[in-house]
Design a protein around this motif. Sequence first.
Motif, mmCIF file in Angstrom:
data_model
loop_
_atom_site.group_PDB
_atom_site.id
_atom_site.type_symbol
_atom_site.label_atom_id
_atom_site.label_comp_id
_atom_site.label_asym_id
_atom_site.label_seq_id
_atom_site.Cartn_x
_atom_site.Cartn_y
_atom_site.Cartn_z
ATOM 1 N N MET A 251 -22.883 53.763 -35.319
ATOM 2 C CA MET A 251 -22.097 52.757 -34.629
ATOM 3 C C MET A 251 -20.660 53.248 -34.504
ATOM 4 N N PRO A 252 -20.062 53.038 -33.339
ATOM 5 C CA PRO A 252 -18.685 53.475 -33.148
ATOM 6 C C PRO A 252 -17.669 52.543 -33.804
ATOM 7 N N ILE A 253 -16.515 53.101 -34.085
ATOM 8 C CA ILE A 253 -15.396 52.322 -34.626
ATOM 9 C C ILE A 253 -14.440 52.060 -33.463
ATOM 10 N N TYR A 254 -14.162 50.794 -33.211
ATOM 11 C CA TYR A 254 -13.255 50.410 -32.140
ATOM 12 C C TYR A 254 -11.907 50.008 -32.729
ATOM 13 N N GLU A 255 -10.848 50.334 -31.990
ATOM 14 C CA GLU A 255 -9.491 49.974 -32.410
ATOM 15 C C GLU A 255 -9.011 48.815 -31.548
ATOM 16 N N TYR A 256 -8.373 47.849 -32.201
ATOM 17 C CA TYR A 256 -7.827 46.682 -31.525
ATOM 18 C C TYR A 256 -6.362 46.526 -31.910
ATOM 19 N N GLN A 257 -5.594 45.887 -31.020
ATOM 20 C CA GLN A 257 -4.214 45.552 -31.331
ATOM 21 C C GLN A 257 -3.933 44.148 -30.801
ATOM 22 N N CYS A 258 -3.276 43.353 -31.631
ATOM 23 C CA CYS A 258 -2.926 41.985 -31.254
ATOM 24 C C CYS A 258 -1.662 42.019 -30.403
ATOM 25 N N GLU A 259 -1.722 41.391 -29.236
ATOM 26 C CA GLU A 259 -0.553 41.342 -28.368
ATOM 27 C C GLU A 259 0.447 40.282 -28.822
ATOM 28 N N GLY B 48 1.208 42.196 -32.978
ATOM 29 C CA GLY B 48 1.249 43.649 -33.080
ATOM 30 C C GLY B 48 0.324 44.240 -34.134
ATOM 31 N N HIS B 49 -0.440 43.404 -34.833
ATOM 32 C CA HIS B 49 -1.358 43.871 -35.872
ATOM 33 C C HIS B 49 -2.411 44.800 -35.261
ATOM 34 N N GLU B 50 -2.688 45.931 -35.932
ATOM 35 C CA GLU B 50 -3.734 46.854 -35.501
ATOM 36 C C GLU B 50 -4.929 46.693 -36.414
ATOM 37 N N HIS B 51 -6.122 46.738 -35.815
ATOM 38 C CA HIS B 51 -7.355 46.448 -36.546
ATOM 39 C C HIS B 51 -8.451 47.394 -36.076
ATOM 40 N N MET C 18 -11.883 38.994 -30.140
ATOM 41 C CA MET C 18 -10.833 38.309 -29.389
ATOM 42 C C MET C 18 -9.738 37.737 -30.293
ATOM 43 N N VAL C 19 -10.106 37.289 -31.503
ATOM 44 C CA VAL C 19 -9.168 36.597 -32.392
ATOM 45 C C VAL C 19 -8.608 37.570 -33.424
ATOM 46 N N CYS C 20 -7.289 37.611 -33.531
ATOM 47 C CA CYS C 20 -6.605 38.484 -34.483
ATOM 48 C C CYS C 20 -6.854 37.996 -35.913
ATOM 49 N N PRO C 21 -7.273 38.892 -36.825
ATOM 50 C CA PRO C 21 -7.493 38.484 -38.208
ATOM 51 C C PRO C 21 -6.197 38.196 -38.968
ATOM 52 N N ALA C 22 -5.062 38.673 -38.458
ATOM 53 C CA ALA C 22 -3.775 38.472 -39.135
ATOM 54 C C ALA C 22 -3.117 37.142 -38.758
ATOM 55 N N ASN D 133 -4.575 34.826 -36.275
ATOM 56 C CA ASN D 133 -5.578 33.908 -35.721
ATOM 57 C C ASN D 133 -5.318 33.500 -34.273
ATOM 58 N N GLU D 134 -4.542 34.305 -33.534
ATOM 59 C CA GLU D 134 -4.310 34.047 -32.115
ATOM 60 C C GLU D 134 -5.376 34.795 -31.295
ATOM 61 N N PRO D 135 -5.796 34.243 -30.160
ATOM 62 C CA PRO D 135 -6.808 34.922 -29.321
ATOM 63 C C PRO D 135 -6.181 35.996 -28.424
ATOM 64 N N GLU D 136 -5.416 36.904 -29.018
ATOM 65 C CA GLU D 136 -4.669 37.917 -28.267
ATOM 66 C C GLU D 136 -5.081 39.345 -28.624
ATOM 67 N N LEU D 137 -6.244 39.525 -29.235
ATOM 68 C CA LEU D 137 -6.699 40.849 -29.655
ATOM 69 C C LEU D 137 -7.236 41.612 -28.448
ATOM 70 N N LYS D 138 -6.729 42.824 -28.221
ATOM 71 C CA LYS D 138 -7.146 43.661 -27.100
ATOM 72 C C LYS D 138 -7.652 44.993 -27.621
ATOM 73 N N LYS D 139 -8.741 45.485 -27.030
ATOM 74 C CA LYS D 139 -9.330 46.761 -27.431
ATOM 75 C C LYS D 139 -8.453 47.902 -26.927
ATOM 76 N N LYS D 140 -8.157 48.853 -27.813
ATOM 77 C CA LYS D 140 -7.365 50.024 -27.454
ATOM 78 C C LYS D 140 -8.295 51.131 -26.979
ATOM 79 N N ILE D 141 -7.780 52.007 -26.156
ATOM 80 C CA ILE D 141 -8.531 53.179 -25.721
ATOM 81 C C ILE D 141 -8.078 54.342 -26.585
ATOM 82 N N SER D 142 -9.031 55.002 -27.234
ATOM 83 C CA SER D 142 -8.683 56.117 -28.102
ATOM 84 C C SER D 142 -9.692 57.249 -27.936
ATOM 85 N N ALA D 143 -9.333 58.415 -28.394
ATOM 86 C CA ALA D 143 -10.193 59.589 -28.287
ATOM 87 C C ALA D 143 -11.355 59.509 -29.267
#
Length: 89
Positions: A1-9, A12-15, A27-31, A33-43
Motif C-alpha cells: 500500500m502506498p503512503i500518501y502525504e497530506y497538508q492542511c490548508e 499547515g499541518h502535514e500528515h 478530508m479532515v485534518c487530524p490536528a 479537525n477542519e475539512p481542509e486536508l489536501k493530498k500533496k504530490i510527491s515522488a
Amino acid sequence: MPIYEYQCEACGHEHEALQKISDAPLMVCPACNEPELKKKISAAGFRLKGGGWYETDFKSGTKKNVAGESSAPASSGGSCCSGGTCSSH
C-alpha cells in the motif's frame, strides 16, 4: 500500500497516511479537525531495478545505469581515449 502525504490548508499541518489506492482521500485534518486536508504530490520512493526492467533489459552499451556498476571508463594503457581519437583534450 502506498503512503500518501497530506497538508492542511487551514493550519499547515502535514500528515502521512498508509492507504489503498482505491481508498477515498482524507478530508479532515487530524490536528485542527477542519475539512481542509489536501493530498500533496510527491515522488515515488522506489526504483525498479533487476532483470525485466527498462534499466537492464532495454538499454544498451554505455547507456545502462545499473546500481553497483562504475560509470568511469576502464583504463586502456594509460590513455583515456580509445582508438587515439579524443575531443576532450
